[in-house]
Design a protein around this motif. Sequence first.
Motif: not given
Lengths: 452, 265
Positions: B153-180
Motif C-alpha cells: 500500500s506504499l508509494s514508490g518514495g515510501q518504499r524507498q524510505s522503508v528500504a533505506v530505514a531497513k538498511a540503516v537500522m543495523w548500525n550500518s556505516k556504508l549504505v549503497i543505493m542503486d538508482e534510488p
Amino acid sequence: MAHAPRKADLPGVTPEQATDLTAAPEAAAAGLPPGVVAQTLGEYVRAYVARIGAGESGVLPVIAAMFAIMLVFTVISPNHVFLSPGNLVNLFQQAAVFMVLAMAEGFALVLGEIDLSVGFVGAVGAAITVQLVQPLTTNWHWVPAVLAGLLACTVFGLIQGTIITRLRVPSFIVTLAGFLIANGIFLKILLLGPFSGYPNLAGESDSLHIIYNLMWGTIDPVVSWIAAAVVVGGLGLVIWLSDSRRRKSGLVAPPASLSLIKIGLIAVVAIVVVGISNTNRANLGTLEGVPWMIPIVLAVLGAWTVLLQRTKYGRYVYAIGGNPEAARRAGINVALVRTVGFGLCSFTAGIAILLYASLLGGMSNNLQGGQYVLYAVAAAVIGGTSLFGGRGKPLHGVLGGLVIAAIYNGLYLQGISSVEWQYIVTGLVLLAAVVIDAVSRRGAASGSVTRA
Amino acid sequence: MTAAVAEPRATEEPLLKVRGLDKHFGPVQALYHVDLDLPSGQVTALCGDNGAGKSVLTKCIAGIYPADHGEVFWEGRQVHVRSARDASRLGIETVYQDLALADNLDIVQNMFLGRERLRLGLLDEDSMERAAGETLASLRVTTVRSVRQPVASLSGGQRQSVAVAKAVMWNSKLVIMDEPTAALGVVQTRQVLDLIKRLRDRGLAVMVISHNLTDVFEVADRIAVLYLGRLVVQDKASAFDLQTVVQYMTTGGTSGTNGARTKES
C-alpha cells in the motif's frame, strides 16, 4: 536541469507537506465529479479488497457466503432438516476432512506453490495407520501406528520438497508425479494382510476403537461446556491482555471495542457449536456431546496459526510467498523453508485422511484422492488464501472447508447425491473464489501503482 | 549508529578503500583495476553509462560477486568480503533498485526480515514495532500512516524510505543505493534526496549510483565516473560541472584535460 527551479520552489518542505503536494494535483486532475466519485468508490472498494487480500478482514466474505448457503439449504431442505443438530454435527464431521486438508494445502499455497499429492499422500499415511492397528496382523498400539503413518507422509512431503527446491522442478509437476506414486503405494498397502483390500476399524481392540472414535467418539456434555469455557476464557484473556498492552505502549492495536467483539465472536461460536453438539441428536436413545474431531481440528488450527503467525519460520513462509528474492537477500534459507513447508503440508494431509478413515470406519480403494485435492485447494481459496502466494491463514482453510461441506451436505439432503452435481457446484464455487482472488490481487497491484 | 556521528569529514582514512579491483565474467572484463574511496560523512555518486560496470562494482563491494584481484580496506584494515552476510557484519548495507521488499508483509516485518527479535521462542512484535518506528522517526520518514501498513500500500518514495530505514537500522556505516530515484516522481525524489542527506549528516558513508545527473549534483559531495570498466575520475563534486561529467561518462575523458584527473591509465 529542469529540476533546478524546483529546488528553489520547495525550500524546507517537510515530507508531510510534500505528500500533500502530490495529492493536490492528482485530485485536481481527476476533474469531473462523476470521475471523482468513481475514483473514491473504487479506492474504497480497492482498499477493502486489499484488506481482504492481506487477511485483515478476509474472513468476513466467506462467513457471509456460509450464512447465505446455510440459509438457502435450510429453506429448501425437506422439513428444514439442514439446520437440525443431527445434520449439523454430521456437517462438522464431513467438513473436518476438508478443513484439515485445506490447512495442509495452505502451506503450499502461502509459499506460492501447489501440492496436488495431498489426497493420496495422506491416504498412504492413513492406510499405514489402519493396517498397523489391525489386531489380526501387526496389532500395534494406536499411538505408534498414528505416528508411523504421519511420519511416512512427512517423509514423502520432504522428498517432494527437496526435488522441487534443490532440482528446481515446478511443484505442479513434482506433486503430480507424487500423486500417482502415492496412489500406487496406497493401493499396495491396502492389499496387505487378510482384508482383501478393505482394512476396517470395526472389531474388538482399544486401538481400533480410538481410531474409529476420532470422528465418532463424543465428549461428555458437561466436560464439553467446561472445556469450551476454559478455551474461550484463555483465548479471550490472551487477546485482551496483548491488545491492551499494545494500546498502552502506543503500538498499533485495535480499539478496545474491537478486541471485545473478537472475544465475543469466539464465545458465540463456541456456545453455538457446543450447544448444537450437546443436543440429543439420536432418533432413538441418546447421542450427544462434542465429537472428538472438533478439538482435533481446533488443535491443528491453533498449532499452525501459532507456527505461521508467531514464529520466525512462519514469517519466512510468508516472505517467500510474497517475494522469494527479498527473502533470499535477507539471508533466509529459502530452499529449507520451502522443503519443510512441503513436509508440513503432507504431515497435515496425513491427519486429514486419518480423519477420513475414521469417518468411513476403514480404508478402501474408493478414496477419491484427486477430487480431495481440488476440494482442499477450493476450501483454502474460498476461505481467503491466495493462489498467488504470500496470503492465507489456517483459519481460511477451516472456514472454506465448512463452506464446501455445507454445499456437499445440502445437495445430498436435496437428493442430489450424484457426483455430477457435486462436481459442477463445487467447481463453480472454486471458480468464483479464484476469480475473486485474481481480481482482488490485480486491484491491489494497480492501486499501489497509481499511488506510486 | 552513534559511533559514526563524530567528526564526519575530519577522518583522513576513507571508510572503504578499494585498490586495483579486477572482475571478469568469462571473456568479458567488467572492471579494470578500479580504485575507489568512500569516506564517512560524504555522499559519493558513482556515475557511468549503461554497461560501465556500476552494478558489478557495487556487487563486488557488497559481497555478491567475488573480485578476481584487488584489495579492499575497511577502516584502514584489509578485509575479504565473501558474502552479503560478511558485508552486513562490517556495516555495509545495499539498497537495490528493486528494493527487495515483500509486498505482503508490513513495514515492521520487512525491516526485520531475516533478523527477527524473539521472546520465549516467539516473534517479539512489540519490540520490533517500537524499534522500526524509532528508526523511521529518526530518519524523519513521517509520511507513512502506520508501521503496520503492508508495503503493497506504499508509494514508490515510501518504499524507498522503508528500504533505506531497513538498511540503516543495523548500525550500518556504508549504505549503497542503486538508482534510488529512478522510478520516482518529483516530490518523491525530493523526499529520497533529503533522506540521503540525512544519512550523510549522521556520519554515514553513502554511495549513490545514478543516471540522473541533476540528482547527483544536488546530493553528492564526491563524484566518481566509470567508463567501460575503468574508474576514469573521482573528485569533489565541486570540481565538476554537468558537461564534464557527461563527457567522462561518454568518452572516458575530457577533451581539454584528457585523462589528467584519472588516477589510472
